[in-house]
Design an enzyme around this catalytic site. Sequence first.
Site, PDB file in Angstrom:
ATOM      1  N   TYR A   1      46.540  51.170  45.518  1.00  0.00           N
ATOM      2  CA  TYR A   1      46.145  50.180  44.512  1.00  0.00           C
ATOM      3  C   TYR A   1      46.863  50.437  43.187  1.00  0.00           C
ATOM      4  O   TYR A   1      47.053  49.519  42.382  1.00  0.00           O
ATOM      5  CB  TYR A   1      44.635  50.196  44.328  1.00  0.00           C
ATOM      6  CG  TYR A   1      44.080  48.922  43.734  1.00  0.00           C
ATOM      7  CD1 TYR A   1      44.386  47.681  44.282  1.00  0.00           C
ATOM      8  CD2 TYR A   1      43.253  48.954  42.613  1.00  0.00           C
ATOM      9  CE1 TYR A   1      43.879  46.513  43.732  1.00  0.00           C
ATOM     10  CE2 TYR A   1      42.733  47.800  42.064  1.00  0.00           C
ATOM     11  CZ  TYR A   1      43.051  46.578  42.630  1.00  0.00           C
ATOM     12  OH  TYR A   1      42.542  45.417  42.087  1.00  0.00           O
TER      13      TYR A   1
ATOM     14  N   VAL B   1      48.623  31.439  31.866  1.00  0.00           N
ATOM     15  CA  VAL B   1      47.677  32.183  31.028  1.00  0.00           C
ATOM     16  C   VAL B   1      48.358  33.012  29.946  1.00  0.00           C
ATOM     17  O   VAL B   1      47.687  33.509  29.026  1.00  0.00           O
ATOM     18  CB  VAL B   1      46.758  33.087  31.877  1.00  0.00           C
ATOM     19  CG1 VAL B   1      45.907  32.254  32.826  1.00  0.00           C
ATOM     20  CG2 VAL B   1      47.563  34.140  32.647  1.00  0.00           C
TER      21      VAL B   1
ATOM     22  N   LYS C   1      42.192  46.868  36.281  1.00  0.00           N
ATOM     23  CA  LYS C   1      40.875  46.325  36.611  1.00  0.00           C
ATOM     24  C   LYS C   1      39.764  47.081  35.876  1.00  0.00           C
ATOM     25  O   LYS C   1      38.721  46.501  35.536  1.00  0.00           O
ATOM     26  CB  LYS C   1      40.645  46.376  38.119  1.00  0.00           C
ATOM     27  CG  LYS C   1      41.511  45.411  38.912  1.00  0.00           C
ATOM     28  CD  LYS C   1      41.147  43.962  38.656  1.00  0.00           C
ATOM     29  CE  LYS C   1      41.864  43.039  39.642  1.00  0.00           C
ATOM     30  NZ  LYS C   1      41.532  41.610  39.410  1.00  0.00           N
TER      31      LYS C   1
ATOM     32  N   ILE D   1      40.035  33.240  46.854  1.00  0.00           N
ATOM     33  CA  ILE D   1      38.654  33.407  46.411  1.00  0.00           C
ATOM     34  C   ILE D   1      38.275  32.290  45.444  1.00  0.00           C
ATOM     35  O   ILE D   1      37.161  31.747  45.501  1.00  0.00           O
ATOM     36  CB  ILE D   1      38.479  34.779  45.743  1.00  0.00           C
ATOM     37  CG1 ILE D   1      38.673  35.901  46.767  1.00  0.00           C
ATOM     38  CG2 ILE D   1      37.100  34.896  45.087  1.00  0.00           C
ATOM     39  CD1 ILE D   1      38.707  37.296  46.157  1.00  0.00           C
TER      40      ILE D   1
END
Length: 254
Positions: free
Chosen positions: A155, A65, A162, A20
């Site tokens: 998930y 990160v 999220k 993406i």
Amino acid sequence: MFSLAGKKALVIGIANEESIAFGCARAFRDQGAELAVTYQNEKAEPHVRPAAEKLASALILPLDVRDDGQYEAVFDRIRQAWGHIDICLHAVAFCPKQDLHAPVVDCSRDGFLTAMDISAYSFIRMVKGAAPLMRAGGTCMTISYVGAGKVVEHYNIMGPVKAALESATRYMAASSARRGIRVHALSPGPLKTRAASGISHFEDLMKEAADRAPIHQLVTSEDVAAFAAFLASRQAAHITGGIHYIDGGYHIVG
């Protein structure tokens, strides 16, 4: 209808040309933005650098990160090269495999903390680093999923992670608005990316999304990228804090 000419964009999370993040970076470039792209480490660089070079990226920089020092180095390099930044895209998520495949109650503490650090806190860190360079305002975006707001089978712990990412998006949008910085979460339908391949039964999830979405089709990375480019434009200057579903309407079905 809109242009990103003269804009400077940082894209974190390109894994390959199917990701993406790559699609969004290409859309930014096609609308006139100049790109800075990061890669996680030496192992990832051979996969990311060719994609970044294909996009004619002006800067290709290392960034783990989890390392605040590397974040600071990325923004220092951007400051030296450009003096400012207008667009930041965060497309990073990770959870250790054993924790990702386990029921939420069986997720280990280390797995949970790792997933939260890489998938959610790193976006907060991005916005913090970008803000001083967005003197004329700007746009920061991340990638979420419908599993943040409702239970999606398989998930697992990434749902709560999220959810935290989306909540952070709203709070940062509120606190950054006075500086002209807009903060968004893009929530695409399931896309076949390298990151998604780690989710158990992902092919079944894609089929269900196509079957149940009102348009009865899966969205593409190009669909997501086009919306991201619009949000980065001045035409979206009064839009902030949204969780933007690009999923053919899948999120509205029960």
